[in-house]
Design an enzyme around this catalytic site. Structure first.
Site, mmCIF file in Angstrom:
data_model
loop_
_atom_site.group_PDB
_atom_site.id
_atom_site.type_symbol
_atom_site.label_atom_id
_atom_site.label_comp_id
_atom_site.label_asym_id
_atom_site.label_seq_id
_atom_site.Cartn_x
_atom_site.Cartn_y
_atom_site.Cartn_z
ATOM 1 N N ASN A 50 0.659 -1.214 -0.263
ATOM 2 C CA ASN A 50 -0.149 -0.284 -0.440
ATOM 3 C C ASN A 50 0.821 1.036 -0.177
ATOM 4 O O ASN A 50 1.857 1.576 1.343
ATOM 5 C CB ASN A 50 -1.083 -0.462 1.367
ATOM 6 C CG ASN A 50 -1.621 1.267 1.822
ATOM 7 O OD1 ASN A 50 -1.822 2.490 0.654
ATOM 8 N ND2 ASN A 50 -2.232 1.311 2.899
ATOM 9 N N LYS A 84 0.362 4.735 -0.220
ATOM 10 C CA LYS A 84 -0.081 5.663 0.170
ATOM 11 C C LYS A 84 -0.339 5.995 -0.666
ATOM 12 O O LYS A 84 -0.439 6.711 -1.738
ATOM 13 C CB LYS A 84 0.189 5.589 1.706
ATOM 14 C CG LYS A 84 -0.276 4.464 2.794
ATOM 15 C CD LYS A 84 -0.075 4.443 4.552
ATOM 16 C CE LYS A 84 0.017 3.176 4.715
ATOM 17 N NZ LYS A 84 -0.018 3.811 6.008
ATOM 18 N N HIS A 90 -9.023 0.963 4.625
ATOM 19 C CA HIS A 90 -7.853 1.742 5.829
ATOM 20 C C HIS A 90 -8.568 2.682 7.043
ATOM 21 O O HIS A 90 -9.383 3.206 6.422
ATOM 22 C CB HIS A 90 -6.655 2.163 5.116
ATOM 23 C CG HIS A 90 -6.251 2.269 5.017
ATOM 24 N ND1 HIS A 90 -5.314 3.043 6.245
ATOM 25 C CD2 HIS A 90 -4.578 0.935 5.208
ATOM 26 C CE1 HIS A 90 -4.380 2.718 6.388
ATOM 27 N NE2 HIS A 90 -3.587 1.222 6.114
ATOM 28 N N GLU A 149 -6.827 4.752 7.815
ATOM 29 C CA GLU A 149 -6.259 6.031 7.365
ATOM 30 C C GLU A 149 -7.788 6.658 6.612
ATOM 31 O O GLU A 149 -8.020 8.138 6.783
ATOM 32 C CB GLU A 149 -5.617 6.580 6.786
ATOM 33 C CG GLU A 149 -3.956 6.146 7.559
ATOM 34 C CD GLU A 149 -2.618 5.475 6.528
ATOM 35 O OE1 GLU A 149 -2.602 5.567 5.611
ATOM 36 O OE2 GLU A 149 -2.023 5.819 7.397
ATOM 37 N N GLU A 165 -5.197 -5.125 10.615
ATOM 38 C CA GLU A 165 -4.507 -4.037 11.166
ATOM 39 C C GLU A 165 -4.713 -3.084 12.161
ATOM 40 O O GLU A 165 -5.129 -2.575 12.138
ATOM 41 C CB GLU A 165 -4.459 -2.972 9.454
ATOM 42 C CG GLU A 165 -3.916 -3.285 8.616
ATOM 43 C CD GLU A 165 -3.534 -2.456 7.432
ATOM 44 O OE1 GLU A 165 -1.971 -2.652 6.680
ATOM 45 O OE2 GLU A 165 -4.119 -1.201 7.010
ATOM 46 N N GLY A 187 2.639 2.647 10.509
ATOM 47 C CA GLY A 187 3.652 3.239 10.563
ATOM 48 C C GLY A 187 3.920 3.195 12.116
ATOM 49 O O GLY A 187 4.972 4.688 12.141
ATOM 50 N N SER A 207 3.139 -1.882 10.198
ATOM 51 C CA SER A 207 4.955 -1.972 10.405
ATOM 52 C C SER A 207 5.528 -3.231 10.428
ATOM 53 O O SER A 207 6.220 -3.628 10.833
ATOM 54 C CB SER A 207 5.204 -1.786 11.781
ATOM 55 O OG SER A 207 4.712 -0.691 12.005
HETATM 56 P P1 PGA Z 1 2.807 0.865 7.271
HETATM 57 O O1 PGA Z 1 1.405 0.871 7.099
HETATM 58 O O2 PGA Z 1 4.220 -0.787 6.823
HETATM 59 O O3 PGA Z 1 3.841 1.516 6.992
HETATM 60 O O4 PGA Z 1 3.069 0.381 9.335
HETATM 61 C C1 PGA Z 1 0.555 -0.763 6.731
HETATM 62 C C2 PGA Z 1 -0.364 -0.038 5.935
HETATM 63 O O5 PGA Z 1 -1.202 0.980 6.209
HETATM 64 O O6 PGA Z 1 -1.453 -0.309 5.815
#
Ligand code: PGA
Length: 248
Positions: free
Chosen positions: A8, A10, A96, A98, A163, A169, A208
């Site tokens: 992803n 983003k 997601h 976010e 997640e 992140g 992560s």
């Molecule tokens: P990350 O994000 O691997 O940077 O923690 C995962 C995600 O939001 O899909």
């Protein structure tokens, strides 16, 4: 079962950077046995078509990070599932954290989008996960079950990504037992709701995931792959995670 390794991006990536990324991917895939793995990359909308073209000679599939629930019409700024399919997307990440946080997406809004993605012939990747406060209050499983109940239509066919919001992140990951327990909870939910097909729907872990922790996370029972944010931006890290997936 095949492991699904999905990146992803983003709101990252540039048109100018695609050729270099694709070259790194092609170079890194040489000599790597990825036959037991499905690789997916989900860039921002404008990069879907160019990335599909740049990696068209590899086994990497392309996905989107969201779509609108409507087929077409007066929805300024939104993108339909049909258009995403037409330009080369085969998967769409939905719900997601976010989007749930930044755009106030409710589970029922996610469910409408899931229907649109399925109607367009693509595979939805539906994200669920608890906040840190919810985990500390021992509400993680209740929250995730409620998100699943609200986000999945009765005819759901697709992929789930667990997640934990606090792991995204942050460099923090849950203990292996916590991941195993949540994935077992999700599997139990899927079996009750969808009978036989619920037993085989892939459940990814995300938050992560890095080359250093991937092998341990991907070996946990019921973890059917990974959804990777930051580490998918470098082809060598993305492939190192894919190489850590259990084969067969
Ligand atoms: P990350 O994000 O691997 O940077 O923690 C995962 C995600 O939001 O899909």
């Amino acid at each position: 079962m095949r492991q699904i390794i999905a990146g992803n991006w983003k709101m990252n990536g540039t048109l100018a950077g695609l050729a270099g990324y694709a070259a790194g991917l092609r170079h890194g895939m040489e000599g790597l046995d990825l036959s037991g793995t499905e690789l997916i990359l989900c860039p921002p909308f404008p990069l879907i078509r160019p990335l599909a073209e740049a990696v068209g000679d590899t086994a990497v599939a392309i996905g989107a990070q969201d779509c609108d629930a409507h087929r077409k019409g007066a929805h300024t700024g939104d993108v339909s599932a049909d258009l995403l399919a037409e330009i080369g997307a085969r998967y769409v990440i939905l719900g997601h954290s976010e989007r749930r946080t930044d755009h106030g997406e409710s589970s029922s809004a996610v469910r409408d989008k899931v229907r649109a993605v399925m109607a367009a012939g693509m595979v939805p990747i539906v994200c669920v996960g608890e906040t840190e406060a919810e985990r500390e209050a021992h509400e993680a499983e209740t929250v995730v079950r409620a998100q699943l109940a609200g986000s999945l239509p009765d005819d759901f066919a697709g992929i789930i990504a667990y997640e934990p919001v606090w792991a995204i992140g942050s460099g923090k990951i849950p203990g292996e037992e916590d991941v195993a327990q949540m994935h077992a909870t999700i599997r139990g939910f899927l079996k009750r709701r969808f009978s036989a097909s619920g037993g085989t729907m892939p459940i990814l872990y995300g938050g992560s995931v890095k080359p250093e922790n991937a092998a341990a996370l991907l070996a946990i029972p019921e973890v059917g792959g990974a959804l990777i944010g930051g580490a998918s931006l470098r082809p060598e890290d993305f492939l190192a995670i894919a190489a850590a997936a259990k084969q067969g």
